[in-house]
Design a protein around this motif. Structure first.
Motif, PDB file in Angstrom:
ATOM      1  N   ASP A 315       0.608  -1.138   0.136  1.00 21.54           N
ATOM      2  CA  ASP A 315       0.115  -0.005  -0.118  1.00 21.54           C
ATOM      3  C   ASP A 315       0.939   1.186   0.011  1.00 21.54           C
ATOM      4  O   ASP A 315       0.518   2.234   0.272  1.00 21.54           O
ATOM      5  N   ALA A 316       2.172   0.957  -0.138  1.00 23.38           N
ATOM      6  CA  ALA A 316       3.098   2.139  -0.084  1.00 23.38           C
ATOM      7  C   ALA A 316       2.888   3.029  -1.355  1.00 23.38           C
ATOM      8  O   ALA A 316       3.374   4.325  -1.276  1.00 23.38           O
ATOM      9  N   VAL A 317       2.584   2.557  -2.601  1.00 19.45           N
ATOM     10  CA  VAL A 317       2.588   3.278  -3.731  1.00 19.45           C
ATOM     11  C   VAL A 317       1.230   3.897  -4.050  1.00 19.45           C
ATOM     12  O   VAL A 317       0.177   3.333  -4.154  1.00 19.45           O
ATOM     13  N   LYS A 318       1.257   5.135  -4.716  1.00 21.40           N
ATOM     14  CA  LYS A 318       0.122   6.031  -5.082  1.00 21.40           C
ATOM     15  C   LYS A 318      -0.152   5.522  -6.717  1.00 21.40           C
ATOM     16  O   LYS A 318       0.869   5.779  -7.179  1.00 21.40           O
ATOM     17  N   GLY A 319      -1.137   5.393  -6.814  1.00 22.21           N
ATOM     18  CA  GLY A 319      -1.819   4.975  -8.242  1.00 22.21           C
ATOM     19  C   GLY A 319      -1.771   3.797  -8.816  1.00 22.21           C
ATOM     20  O   GLY A 319      -1.033   3.095  -8.471  1.00 22.21           O
ATOM     21  N   ASP A 320      -2.591   3.683  -9.804  1.00 22.36           N
ATOM     22  CA  ASP A 320      -2.691   2.128 -10.207  1.00 22.36           C
ATOM     23  C   ASP A 320      -1.340   1.887 -11.182  1.00 22.36           C
ATOM     24  O   ASP A 320      -0.568   2.798 -11.746  1.00 22.36           O
ATOM     25  N   ARG A 321      -1.166   0.741 -11.469  1.00 22.89           N
ATOM     26  CA  ARG A 321       0.084   0.137 -12.107  1.00 22.89           C
ATOM     27  C   ARG A 321       0.067   0.269 -13.564  1.00 22.89           C
ATOM     28  O   ARG A 321       0.891   0.043 -14.186  1.00 22.89           O
ATOM     29  N   ASN A 322      -1.278   0.216 -14.020  1.00 25.43           N
ATOM     30  CA  ASN A 322      -1.546   0.257 -15.678  1.00 25.43           C
ATOM     31  C   ASN A 322      -2.799   1.192 -15.633  1.00 25.43           C
ATOM     32  O   ASN A 322      -3.441   1.551 -15.043  1.00 25.43           O
TER      33      ASN A 322
END
Length: 343
Positions: A315-322
């Motif tokens: 949950d550390a990353v903001k925004g979708d991967r695709n």
């Protein structure tokens, strides 16, 4: 340069190099303009000479031009030295993209890929994306026929849900599932990785360097060409990147302590996920190929693995991967077989 070790991928007998080579960026398409053909053939040959023999392409890269490039690169005795993986299912034409898994399309795609690659048989043939209109059993039935005819050796799926993987595997053993997995893309760890491990299915990690982010951080985004699809990925947008770049900074600090590059550290983390996991970083530069191979020599302790995972928790990353999450594994359940009415 040390030779790359070998590994068994899945439980059906396929043996590959412990690191593969993603070839997508070598030709025009998703990551902007392609590179000179002679340079890319040289790069592929250098990879093979170093022991990287697991080559990954798709009929949608270009479209078609990537397979043609590989076909040229594998002339002169190179074919016998590699394990060739390609994919079908993303039909690009007339300015639109359609996902298809109907039997006639599966067969026509395979035969066209064999022609472009100029080979008699494809080692690993993936369904690139899942056609949610066609029961997975129907698609797999045609793939099984292609195995029986000697046109393909092993079957793979890409971006498939756990349920889809189970249903497919019941028709014919799945050798590998290709999925996006890296320090900053970890949504597959909850359900898909355990399903593959339970069924003895190999895991092929694409974009193990976070589409370049884990190599050079936010600088990478500034250098992208106007037609590079990464410009549309939510986590690369300025409002998310300001937060996400801290992950790269922490990985960089740890890499400095380890005496390796951030990309080697991130790739080593994937290599430490188990004996049945093969990352396929892509590159168009020989220096990056050498760096990526160097990641195989980076040893990580349990404490270091835990430290990396705390830096880049799920949950550390903001925004979708695709930019097109509707085409990823979370939306790939197909209708029941009983609903299928062949035309």
């Amino acid at each position: 340069m040390e030779m790359v070790r070998r590994m068994k991928l899945g439980s059906q007998g396929l043996e590959v190099s412990a690191q593969g080579l993603g070839c997508m960026s070598m030709t025009t398409g998703y990551y902007g303009p392609g590179k000179p053909e002679t340079d890319m053939i040289d790069l592929i040959h250098r990879a093979i000479e170093s022991g990287i023999t697991f080559l990954d392409t798709s009929d949608s890269y270009g479209p078609h031009t990537n397979e043609v490039l590989l076909g040229k690169a594998l002339k002169g005795g190179m074919r016998e030295r590699v394990q060739l993986a390609t994919k079908f299912g993303v039909n690009i034409g007339n300015g639109s993209t359609e996902i298809r898994g109907d039997p006639a399309y599966v067969r026509a795609s395979c035969e066209a890929s064999l022609r472009r690659l100029d080979v008699d048989c494809i080692d690993l043939y993936y369904q690139h994306r899942i056609d949610t209109r066609v029961p997975i059993e129907v698609t797999m039935g045609e793939l099984k026929k292609l195995v029986e005819e000697g046109k393909i050796k092993y079957i793979g799926l890409s971006e498939a849900s756990a349920l889809t993987i189970r249903r497919a595997h019941a028709v014919h053993p799945i050798t590998a599932v290709q999925l996006e997995w890296s320090l900053w893309t970890r949504d597959v760890e909850e359900e898909i990785i355990p399903t593959c491990q339970e069924l003895g299915i190999g895991i092929v990690a694409y974009s193990p360097l976070g589409r370049g982010f884990l190599s050079s951080g936010s600088k990478m985004v500034e250098t992208l060409s106007t037609d590079d699809v990464r410009k549309d990925i939510p986590r690369f947008k300025p409002e998310n990147m300001e937060h996400n770049k801290k992950i790269f900074e922490q990985v960089s600090e740890m890499a400095a302590r380890k005496g390796c590059t951030p990309s080697q550290l991130a790739l080593a983390w994937v290599h430490h996920q188990g004996k049945n996991v093969c990352p396929i970083p892509g590159t168009t530069k020989i220096e990056n190929l050498k760096k990526n191979i160097g990641a195989l020599a980076v040893d990580l302790t349990e404490e270091e693995m835990a430290e990396l995972e705390s830096i880049a928790s799920a949950d550390a990353v903001k925004g979708d991967r695709n930019a097109y999450m509707s085409l990823t594994w979370s939306n790939t359940d197909t209708p029941p077989l009983s609903s299928w009415k062949p035309e």
